[in-house]
Design an enzyme around this catalytic site. Structure first.
Site, short mmCIF file in Angstrom:
data_model
loop_
_atom_site.label_atom_id
_atom_site.label_comp_id
_atom_site.label_asym_id
_atom_site.label_seq_id
_atom_site.Cartn_x
_atom_site.Cartn_y
_atom_site.Cartn_z
N GLU A 1 18.37 -16.83 -8.71
CA GLU A 1 17.94 -15.47 -9.04
C GLU A 1 17.31 -15.42 -10.44
OE1 GLU A 1 17.35 -12.89 -7.57
OE2 GLU A 1 17.47 -11.25 -8.99
N HIS B 233 19.75 -35.74 -8.42
CA HIS B 233 19.09 -36.10 -7.16
C HIS B 233 17.60 -35.77 -7.20
CE1 HIS B 233 22.96 -37.04 -5.48
NE2 HIS B 233 23.41 -35.86 -5.88
N TRP C 42 -3.05 -2.62 -1.46
CA TRP C 42 -2.62 -3.97 -1.84
C TRP C 42 -3.35 -4.89 -0.87
CZ3 TRP C 42 0.42 -8.12 0.10
CH2 TRP C 42 0.97 -8.95 -0.88
N ASN D 65 -1.55 2.04 5.96
CA ASN D 65 -0.64 1.00 5.45
C ASN D 65 -0.35 0.05 6.60
OD1 ASN D 65 -0.46 2.28 3.05
ND2 ASN D 65 1.73 2.72 3.16
N GLY D 66 -0.14 -1.22 6.28
CA GLY D 66 0.21 -2.18 7.32
C GLY D 66 -1.00 -3.01 7.72
N LYS E 253 6.74 -3.82 -4.51
CA LYS E 253 8.16 -3.49 -4.52
C LYS E 253 8.75 -3.59 -3.12
CE LYS E 253 12.03 -2.04 -6.20
NZ LYS E 253 12.82 -3.08 -6.90
N GLU F 40 8.75 -14.30 -11.61
CA GLU F 40 8.16 -13.08 -11.07
C GLU F 40 7.55 -12.18 -12.16
OE1 GLU F 40 10.10 -9.77 -8.20
OE2 GLU F 40 11.51 -10.66 -9.56
N CYS G 153 0.83 -1.21 0.00
CA CYS G 153 0.00 0.00 0.00
C CYS G 153 0.86 1.26 0.00
CB CYS G 153 -0.87 0.03 1.24
SG CYS G 153 -1.87 -1.43 1.47
N LYS H 18 13.56 -14.25 -11.21
CA LYS H 18 13.25 -13.18 -12.16
C LYS H 18 12.22 -13.66 -13.18
CE LYS H 18 14.45 -10.25 -10.74
NZ LYS H 18 15.33 -10.09 -9.60
N ARG I 98 5.13 0.20 -6.35
CA ARG I 98 5.16 -0.60 -5.13
C ARG I 98 4.18 -1.76 -5.18
NH1 ARG I 98 7.24 2.47 -0.59
NH2 ARG I 98 5.89 1.29 0.78
O1 M6R Z 1 13.76 -4.41 -0.39
P1 M6R Z 1 14.31 -5.79 -0.21
O2 M6R Z 1 15.59 -6.01 -0.92
O3 M6R Z 1 14.41 -6.16 1.25
O4 M6R Z 1 13.24 -6.76 -0.84
C1 M6R Z 1 13.35 -8.14 -0.73
C2 M6R Z 1 12.51 -8.85 -1.76
O5 M6R Z 1 11.16 -8.55 -1.56
C3 M6R Z 1 12.90 -8.49 -3.18
O6 M6R Z 1 14.26 -8.71 -3.41
C4 M6R Z 1 12.10 -9.33 -4.19
O7 M6R Z 1 12.44 -10.67 -4.08
C5 M6R Z 1 12.33 -8.80 -5.61
N1 M6R Z 1 11.11 -8.31 -6.15
C6 M6R Z 1 12.81 -9.81 -6.56
O8 M6R Z 1 13.05 -9.25 -7.81
#
Ligand code: M6R
Length: 612
Positions: free
Chosen positions: A485, A508, A74, A98-99, A607, A492, A2, A489, A27
């Site tokens: 990673e 395995h 959100w 927020n929260g 974000k 995501e 949010c 990516k 975000r």
């Molecule tokens: O702000 P942060 O680096 O703590 O965020 C951690 C994760 O939420 C963030 O890296 C997330 O996995 C990314 N969207 C991946 O691309």
């Protein structure tokens, strides 16, 4: 997650609120709304979907006002519907939040017993009713808020306005970020300073437990009922580096910004091929005492930590553990004396990482343990930076795309600097070795630039992924985290199911998945594991898998039937994971664009994950 924007001014601020919300879109959110106070009325508009929908509604209804609050939601409690979108109203009070209010159900039961009628499924609505109720005993909006705050359990940030207080905006920070943007004859609030950059570069960063009262010409911050002086800080981030420029997406822009971002990040620590004496100077004594490192992070930042573990142990002989913050915080880990706890976070506000840090600090204090805490972060003013003993900033500039790219590679560069610094202090690495690695580090931006030249070729290969449902990423050593990673990516932003594996684990289990329809991405730098990796590639090919190999130009790996090769310029093996991040980012980006997803704001993601 949010987002909050609010303001009190002399002019109509509906546009400022909408523009602010647009700047928070990155975000992640699913609905948006605003409320303006005008001539004793609360004028509210809320819409499901993009801020553009809300903007249309505001244009159509012509709502205006010089005091207001706005929000991108959100969904946590209740679906993304107009009824659940903020602001929530009770009587003449409007609230954005927020929260999460964890005890909302019991508060709701009490309020319903008092006759309050709920029009949403949100936890937020209790706050509006509670303040409305408290106003029965006091005419002061600030005092009513003060009475309500102790009743709320959880982490939250609030923006509150009332029709009888047309020059007053009340805000609360308790576990969720909130900044005040200081203007001239007008003041604003937001959950992220980026929202307010077009209006001001002067900010007050609220601390946990702060309640603030803003009018056009004054800002008062209270903690425990006492007026407190919070400094105004000037930010030099410009509006332009938060815009897309000529790029189609923020993510692509941020991928291309990596050479410069890395250069910025390492420049703060280096003098020629040596570490600057003043680099992390205040931490020297603490670093001398540490006997091990514990890294805590989430998502992409966790992958950066996994790579640092190899570096800490191989280069400077210092034991290093890495753990996902959401696990670490709940499993009562043993807090060990003389440990350096390192939080890695782009935002510095990730709820799990922050909670793990705070819990560690509390438990260490309870046992009088001597620990050192440190943050590697892209946001200088973030909670983590403020709450740890030391910090090392990644100077990547604002990262807007939800998928982390330049934040990740600059985290790696910063982690290498940290490893070298600690090794130097503990004398577990020689000055010659440091100079060699630093020379390679300086060279990395150029290697990344050259790697970016492969963009068109990667685009061509990405066409072969568009129809796929699954994908494997394989690497060994420091490229195992790059495989993780790469998979993160791809899933995501393109929504293709992807898994990353250490290539040695293939037989395995995951080898069972390999067939003609399974693309397998291989990370093949020129390192000690290359021959073993080549054997793993054979295993995949023998089962009909199609290989997409990012290989060192001297690896000897050649394209053949069902084996596509993109050559990566030769790079020092230790720093290779920084460079090999780039082709997997480009691959994911192009696949996502071809599949037509919302690249910068992928579905269901945010974000900055400021709630659990
Ligand atoms: O702000 P942060 O680096 O703590 O965020 C951690 C994760 O939420 C963030 O890296 C997330 O996995 C990314 N969207 C991946 O691309």
């Amino acid at each position: 997650m949010c987002g909050i924007v609010g303001g009190v001014a002399e002019r109509n601020i509906s546009n400022i609120l909408i523009e602010g919300l647009k700047r928070l879109e990155y975000r992640g959110y699913d609905s948006a709304g605003l409320a303006l106070i005008n001539q004793g009325q609360v004028l509210r508009e809320r819409r499901v979907g993009k801020v553009a929908n809300l903007e249309q509604a505001v244009l159509a209804s012509q709502v205006s006002g010089s005091l207001g609050i706005a929000h991108t939601r959100w969904a946590t409690h209740g679906k993304p519907t107009e009824e659940n979108a903020h602001p929530h109203i009770s009587g003449n009070v409007a609230v954005v939040h927020n929260g999460i209010i964890e005890n909302y159900q019991e508060l709701k039961d009490d309020l319903e017993a008092l006759g309050y009628v709920f029009t949403s499924q949100t936890d937020t609505e209790v706050v509006a009713h509670l303040i409305n109720d408290a106003l029965k005993t006091t005419p002061s909006l600030l005092e009513a808020t003060r009475q309500v705050v102790p009743q709320l359990k959880g982490a939250y940030a609030l923006g509150i306005v009332h029709t009888d207080h047309p020059d007053e905006l009340i805000t609360v920070r308790e576990g969720s970020p909130l900044v005040i943007g200081v203007g001239i004859g007008e003041n604003f609030i937001s959950s992220d300073q980026l929202a307010l950059l077009p209006i001001t570069n002067r900010f007050i960063y609220l601390e946990e437990g702060d309640i603030a009262r803003l009018t056009r010409n004054s800002i008062e911050v209270f903690i425990d009922g006492q007026l407190i002086d919070r400094p105004v800080k000037e930010l030099d981030a410009t509006v332009s580096n938060a815009s897309k420029g000529e790029y189609k997406h923020y993510m692509l822009k941020e991928i291309y910004e990596q050479p410069e971002a890395i250069k910025q990040t390492i420049s703060q620590a280096l003098n020629g091929n040596a570490l600057r004496e003043d680099f992390l100077a205040s931490a020297i004594q603490d670093f001398a005492n540490i006997q091990q490192v514990q890294i805590i992070a989430c998502g992409t930042s966790y992958h950066a930590g996994m790579i640092a573990k190899y570096w800490f142990e191989q280069l400077i002989d210092l034991p290093c553990q890495v753990e996902i913050a959401s696990e670490f915080r709940y499993r009562s880990p043993v807090i060990v004396n003389n440990t350096l706890y390192v939080c890695i976070s782009q935002s510095g506000e990730t709820a799990d990482t922050l909670a793990a840090l705070r819990d560690t600090q509390k438990r260490a204090a309870a046992k009088s343990l001597n620990i050192t805490t440190m943050t590697i972060c892209n946001v200088a003013t973030s909670s983590m930076v403020r709450e740890t003993n030391h910090s090392l900033l990644t100077l990547a500039g604002p990262e807007i795309g939800v998928a982390s790219t330049k934040a990740f590679t600059t985290q790696l560069a910063a982690l290498m600097l940290l490893v070298l610094k600690i090794g130097q202090i503990k004398q577990t690495i020689s000055d010659t070795q440091i100079a060699e690695i630093v020379a390679e580090l300086w060279h990395t931006p150029k290697v990344i630039l050259d790697t970016l030249q492969n963009d068109k070729e990667i685009l061509r290969l990405s066409e072969l992924f568009v129809e796929k449902q699954h994908c494997l990423f394989l690497g060994r050593g420091t490229h195992f985290p790059i495989a993780l990673e790469g998979a993160l990516k791809l899933k995501e932003i393109s929504y293709i199911h992807a898994e990353g594996y250490a290539a040695g684990e293939l037989k395995h289990g995951p080898l069972a998945l390999v067939d003609n329809d399974m693309p397998v991405v291989i990370l093949a730098p020129q390192d000690d594991m290359l021959d073993k990796l080549k054997s793993n590639m054979e295993e995949v090919q023998a089962r009909g898998g199609e290989l997409f190999v990012f290989a060192d130009e001297n690896s000897g790996i050649k394209a053949k039937d069902r084996q596509h090769v993109v050559y990566v310029p030769s790079v020092n093996a230790i720093l290779a994971p920084i460079v090999y991040s780039v082709p997997v980012q480009l691959l994911s980006y192009h696949v996502a664009v071809l599949r037509g997803t919302d690249v910068d704001q992928p579905r269901n993601l945010a974000k900055s994950v400021t709630v659990e």
